[in-house]
Design a protein around this motif. Structure first.
Motif, mmCIF file in Angstrom:
data_model
loop_
_atom_site.group_PDB
_atom_site.id
_atom_site.type_symbol
_atom_site.label_atom_id
_atom_site.label_comp_id
_atom_site.label_asym_id
_atom_site.label_seq_id
_atom_site.Cartn_x
_atom_site.Cartn_y
_atom_site.Cartn_z
ATOM 1 N N TRP A 128 0.783 -1.268 0.051
ATOM 2 C CA TRP A 128 -0.016 -0.036 -0.002
ATOM 3 C C TRP A 128 0.823 1.315 0.057
ATOM 4 O O TRP A 128 0.238 2.365 -0.025
ATOM 5 C CB TRP A 128 -1.093 0.113 1.273
ATOM 6 N N GLU A 129 2.153 1.143 0.001
ATOM 7 C CA GLU A 129 3.086 2.253 -0.083
ATOM 8 C C GLU A 129 3.565 2.491 -1.299
ATOM 9 O O GLU A 129 3.598 1.626 -2.292
ATOM 10 C CB GLU A 129 4.335 2.073 0.942
ATOM 11 N N GLN A 130 3.837 3.707 -1.642
ATOM 12 C CA GLN A 130 4.423 4.251 -2.800
ATOM 13 C C GLN A 130 5.848 4.451 -2.908
ATOM 14 O O GLN A 130 6.380 5.051 -1.799
ATOM 15 C CB GLN A 130 3.821 5.448 -3.395
ATOM 16 N N ARG B 47 1.137 5.287 3.992
ATOM 17 C CA ARG B 47 -0.283 5.714 3.765
ATOM 18 C C ARG B 47 -0.238 6.208 5.020
ATOM 19 O O ARG B 47 -0.200 5.715 6.187
ATOM 20 C CB ARG B 47 -1.068 4.822 3.232
ATOM 21 N N ALA C 86 1.718 14.405 -2.091
ATOM 22 C CA ALA C 86 0.908 13.119 -2.000
ATOM 23 C C ALA C 86 -0.262 13.317 -0.921
ATOM 24 O O ALA C 86 -1.150 12.368 -1.132
ATOM 25 C CB ALA C 86 2.160 12.279 -1.313
ATOM 26 N N ALA D 185 -3.235 7.630 7.887
ATOM 27 C CA ALA D 185 -4.579 7.346 8.295
ATOM 28 C C ALA D 185 -5.284 8.579 8.684
ATOM 29 O O ALA D 185 -4.341 9.199 9.393
ATOM 30 C CB ALA D 185 -4.983 6.334 8.966
ATOM 31 N N LEU E 279 2.240 13.551 7.244
ATOM 32 C CA LEU E 279 2.903 12.828 6.196
ATOM 33 C C LEU E 279 4.459 13.195 6.284
ATOM 34 O O LEU E 279 5.198 12.163 5.900
ATOM 35 C CB LEU E 279 2.196 13.037 5.030
#
Length: 90
Positions: free
Chosen positions: A35-37, A88, A54, A90, A63
């Motif tokens: 789920w990470e970039q 990510r 982002a 939350a 972030l």
């Protein structure tokens, strides 16, 4: 002729090595989770500017901190060519 051939043969690996950010010997590569970039830092980037893009309109402060923690970096110490993981939040 020989010097040209040597330059061509040796030039490709050297050019590739110069385009990558040298990692410190004690640095550990942090593989991205599903789920990470992964983002490769460009000239002029800061952790804040990366987080701002982002975060997509949301306050990027959380972030920025998450990027620094996830990548084990100082938020002010990124360099072009360095790959960082954008988690990510939350």
């Amino acid at each position: 002729m020989v010097s040209v051939a040597v330059g061509v043969v040796l030039g490709a690996p050297v050019a590739g090595a110069l385009s990558r950010h040298p990692e410190p010997a004690d640095a550990k590569v942090l593989p991205a989770r599903r789920w990470e970039q992964v983002y490769v830092v460009r000239v002029g980037d800061t952790v804040w500017s990366i987080a701002e893009r982002a975060a997509d309109g949301v306050d990027p402060r959380a972030l920025v901190d998450a990027i620094a923690v996830r990548n084990r970096i100082d938020a002010g110490a990124i360099v072009p060519g360095q790959a960082i993981v954008i988690p990510r939040v939350a």
